[in-house]
Design a protein around this motif. Structure first.
Motif, PDB file in Angstrom:
ATOM      1  N   LEU A  56       0.836  -1.182   0.000  1.00 18.22           N
ATOM      2  CA  LEU A  56       0.000   0.000   0.000  1.00 18.22           C
ATOM      3  C   LEU A  56       0.880   1.245   0.000  1.00 18.22           C
ATOM      4  CD1 LEU A  56      -2.703  -1.011   2.621  1.00 18.22           C
ATOM      5  CD2 LEU A  56      -3.018  -0.804   0.169  1.00 18.22           C
ATOM      6  N   PRO A  57       0.386   2.379  -0.494  1.00 17.75           N
ATOM      7  CA  PRO A  57       1.166   3.622  -0.475  1.00 17.75           C
ATOM      8  C   PRO A  57       1.521   4.048   0.940  1.00 17.75           C
ATOM      9  CG  PRO A  57      -0.725   3.797  -1.939  1.00 17.75           C
ATOM     10  CD  PRO A  57      -0.895   2.525  -1.156  1.00 17.75           C
ATOM     11  N   ASP A  58       2.339   5.092   1.051  1.00 20.04           N
ATOM     12  CA  ASP A  58       2.887   5.488   2.338  1.00 20.04           C
ATOM     13  C   ASP A  58       1.899   6.234   3.223  1.00 20.04           C
ATOM     14  OD1 ASP A  58       5.305   4.323   1.769  1.00 20.04           O
ATOM     15  OD2 ASP A  58       6.134   6.146   0.867  1.00 20.04           O
ATOM     16  N   THR A  59       1.205   7.228   2.700  1.00 23.51           N
ATOM     17  CA  THR A  59       0.345   8.045   3.536  1.00 23.51           C
ATOM     18  C   THR A  59      -0.981   7.345   3.807  1.00 23.51           C
ATOM     19  OG1 THR A  59      -0.768   9.187   1.716  1.00 23.51           O
ATOM     20  CG2 THR A  59       1.358  10.081   2.451  1.00 23.51           C
ATOM     21  N   ALA A  60      -1.599   7.714   4.931  1.00 18.71           N
ATOM     22  CA  ALA A  60      -2.879   7.106   5.293  1.00 18.71           C
ATOM     23  C   ALA A  60      -3.930   7.381   4.226  1.00 18.71           C
ATOM     24  CB  ALA A  60      -3.339   7.649   6.649  1.00 18.71           C
ATOM     25  N   GLU A  61      -3.928   8.579   3.692  1.00 15.00           N
ATOM     26  CA  GLU A  61      -4.920   8.929   2.677  1.00 15.00           C
ATOM     27  C   GLU A  61      -4.741   8.076   1.423  1.00 15.00           C
ATOM     28  OE1 GLU A  61      -4.914  12.808   0.289  1.00 15.00           O
ATOM     29  OE2 GLU A  61      -6.505  13.164   1.751  1.00 15.00           O
ATOM     30  N   GLU A  62      -3.469   7.905   1.006  1.00 14.98           N
ATOM     31  CA  GLU A  62      -3.196   7.090  -0.173  1.00 14.98           C
ATOM     32  C   GLU A  62      -3.524   5.620   0.080  1.00 14.98           C
ATOM     33  OE1 GLU A  62       0.502   9.607  -2.165  1.00 14.98           O
ATOM     34  OE2 GLU A  62       0.912   8.022  -0.716  1.00 14.98           O
ATOM     35  N   GLN A  63      -3.232   5.147   1.296  1.00 13.74           N
ATOM     36  CA  GLN A  63      -3.540   3.764   1.638  1.00 13.74           C
ATOM     37  C   GLN A  63      -5.037   3.509   1.581  1.00 13.74           C
ATOM     38  OE1 GLN A  63      -1.822   2.866   5.430  1.00 13.74           O
ATOM     39  NE2 GLN A  63       0.287   3.145   4.722  1.00 13.74           N
ATOM     40  N   ASN A  64      -5.822   4.421   2.142  1.00 17.69           N
ATOM     41  CA  ASN A  64      -7.270   4.251   2.138  1.00 17.69           C
ATOM     42  C   ASN A  64      -7.836   4.320   0.729  1.00 17.69           C
ATOM     43  OD1 ASN A  64      -7.656   3.948   4.944  1.00 17.69           O
ATOM     44  ND2 ASN A  64      -7.392   6.137   5.225  1.00 17.69           N
ATOM     45  N   ALA A  65      -7.266   5.202  -0.098  1.00 22.78           N
ATOM     46  CA  ALA A  65      -7.726   5.301  -1.479  1.00 22.78           C
ATOM     47  C   ALA A  65      -7.411   4.008  -2.236  1.00 22.78           C
ATOM     48  CB  ALA A  65      -7.075   6.502  -2.162  1.00 22.78           C
ATOM     49  N   ALA A  66      -6.199   3.470  -2.020  1.00 19.00           N
ATOM     50  CA  ALA A  66      -5.828   2.218  -2.685  1.00 19.00           C
ATOM     51  C   ALA A  66      -6.696   1.066  -2.201  1.00 19.00           C
ATOM     52  CB  ALA A  66      -4.350   1.918  -2.412  1.00 19.00           C
ATOM     53  N   PHE A  67      -6.951   1.028  -0.893  1.00 24.81           N
ATOM     54  CA  PHE A  67      -7.810  -0.016  -0.333  1.00 24.81           C
ATOM     55  C   PHE A  67      -9.213   0.065  -0.927  1.00 24.81           C
ATOM     56  CE2 PHE A  67     -11.031  -0.901   2.969  1.00 24.81           C
ATOM     57  CZ  PHE A  67     -10.846  -2.273   3.090  1.00 24.81           C
ATOM     58  N   SER A  68      -9.740   1.281  -0.993  1.00 23.61           N
ATOM     59  CA  SER A  68     -11.094   1.462  -1.512  1.00 23.61           C
ATOM     60  C   SER A  68     -11.206   1.047  -2.971  1.00 23.61           C
ATOM     61  CB  SER A  68     -11.519   2.924  -1.363  1.00 23.61           C
ATOM     62  OG  SER A  68     -11.568   3.302   0.002  1.00 23.61           O
ATOM     63  N   SER A  69     -10.153   1.288  -3.750  1.00 24.98           N
ATOM     64  CA  SER A  69     -10.200   0.923  -5.158  1.00 24.98           C
ATOM     65  C   SER A  69     -10.179  -0.593  -5.352  1.00 24.98           C
ATOM     66  CB  SER A  69      -9.016   1.557  -5.899  1.00 24.98           C
ATOM     67  OG  SER A  69      -7.782   0.992  -5.482  1.00 24.98           O
ATOM     68  N   ARG A  70      -9.547  -1.323  -4.429  1.00 20.35           N
ATOM     69  CA  ARG A  70      -9.470  -2.777  -4.543  1.00 20.35           C
ATOM     70  C   ARG A  70     -10.658  -3.486  -3.894  1.00 20.35           C
ATOM     71  NH1 ARG A  70      -3.318  -3.609  -2.307  1.00 20.35           N
ATOM     72  NH2 ARG A  70      -2.226  -2.280  -3.820  1.00 20.35           N
TER      73      ARG A  70
END
Length: 341
Positions: free
Chosen positions: A180-194
């Motif tokens: 997952l990406p580094d920042t919490a926001e990026e992680q949540n966005a990546a999680f949501s897309s999957r």
């Protein structure tokens, strides 16, 4: 109040997100459906709003019936008002916002073209753990995705605890290999897309099951004092899926927590809630992920799985250790692992 409830149901029926599943929305939809479905006119109105959410006539009919029920039954109106006040949402644009919440209830989230804030749970907020009907307004209400499941093969039972989940055990710990990406926001966005790919979908369930059709979905008691629940923070962003028909059905939920400690705390919270608050009977089930626990009730059962920072919950009208819950827990975990490992 009536207009707010109407908007939630219309947004879900209109497909404003791939799925919807906050505790508030699930509770409210369950209340409305159970009340209106008692009459032919009410059942017809619910079907019409799901088939034609933009039809003014369907909306007016549902509004008329809902207002009549609210006016005729002050207790019904109070329950809806309490559910609406249980979990305020924070609107954002272009990303997922997570707001930590004090442990006093179950979190269910939804995903889609939406940004969501985490639920705020209080002791009395356990009015409903999940009927998947809350609306996600363009980038604005509780992140997740909604879909659900049906019958199939069963699994032999064993149980997993945190102490047992060591290398070489039946349920070895696996951290996600898809970084997952580094920042919490990026992680949540990546999680949501999957997430939509990780949840079970309509084709996984029996043909007669429909979205949100589990009329026998178990709701906790309205008065819910439970001092046994751990005190702390449960957060995360996630999604849910629900299908069913009459007394049969299933709901699955996947949540990504901000760190391992929060994920472990969440499972401890569920253990206390199932065993000491809901008086569930512990049943050994097939180990999955790092920790797996199962609980049996009179007319349903539930399995909780922790896999690293992820929580997975599967609840069905079946029994443990054999039945729908064991089957769908295994199937859901396999789907989850394909996407996040």
């Amino acid at each position: 109040m009536v207009e707010t409830v109407l908007q939630l149901i219309m947004q879900m029926a209109g497909g404003s997100a791939a799925a919807a599943g906050t505790e508030m929305g699930q509770t409210i939809f369950a209340m409305v459906r159970d009340r209106l479905a008692r009459t032919d006119r009410g059942a017809t109105a619910l079907r019409a709003i799901e088939d034609r959410p933009d039809d003014p006539a369907a909306v007016d009919e549902l509004r008329t019936l809902l207002r009549a029920e609210v006016d005729a039954d002050p207790d019904f109106a109070k329950r809806i008002t309490a559910a609406l006040a249980a979990e305020p949402a924070r609107t954002t644009t272009g990303s997922i916002t997570i707001e930590s919440s004090t442990v006093r209830g179950r979190n269910v989230f939804s995903l889609g073209p939406v940004t969501v804030s985490n639920t705020r749970n209080v002791r009395l907020s356990l009015l409903a753990v999940a009927l998947v009907f809350v609306a996600l307004v363009a980038l604005a209400i509780y992140g997740g995705a909604d879909l659900i499941v049906g019958g199939g093969p069963v699994h032999s039972p064993t149980s997993t605890t945190r102490a047992q989940a060591a290398p070489g055990s039946d349920s070895p710990r696996r951290e996600p290999t898809k970084t997952l990406p580094d920042t919490a926001e990026e992680q949540n966005a990546a999680f949501s897309s999957r997430l939509p790919k990780a949840l079970l979908v309509r084709s996984d369930v029996p043909e007669n099951w429909v979205k949100g059709g589990w009329a026998g979905f178990p709701l906790p008691p309205e008065d819910w004092p439970c001092d046994a629940l751990p005190i702390g923070q449960r957060g995360g962003t996630g999604g849910s899926a629900m299908f069913g028909s009459g007394p049969e059905g299933m709901i699955v939920m996947i949540t990504l927590h901000k760190d391992l400690a929060e994920a472990e705390f969440t499972l401890d919270w569920h253990r206390a809630n199932e065993e000491k608050c809901l008086n569930g009977r512990f049943v050994a089930v097939t180990p999955m992920g790092d920790e797996t626990v199962g609980y049996q009730y009179a007319e349903h059962s539930v399995i909780h799985i922790r896999d690293g920072r992820y929580s997975i919950e599967v609840k069905t009208s079946g029994d443990l250790p054999h039945g729908l819950t064991a089957h769908y827990a295994s199937k859901q975990y396999e789907r989850f692992a394909e996407v996040f490992h």
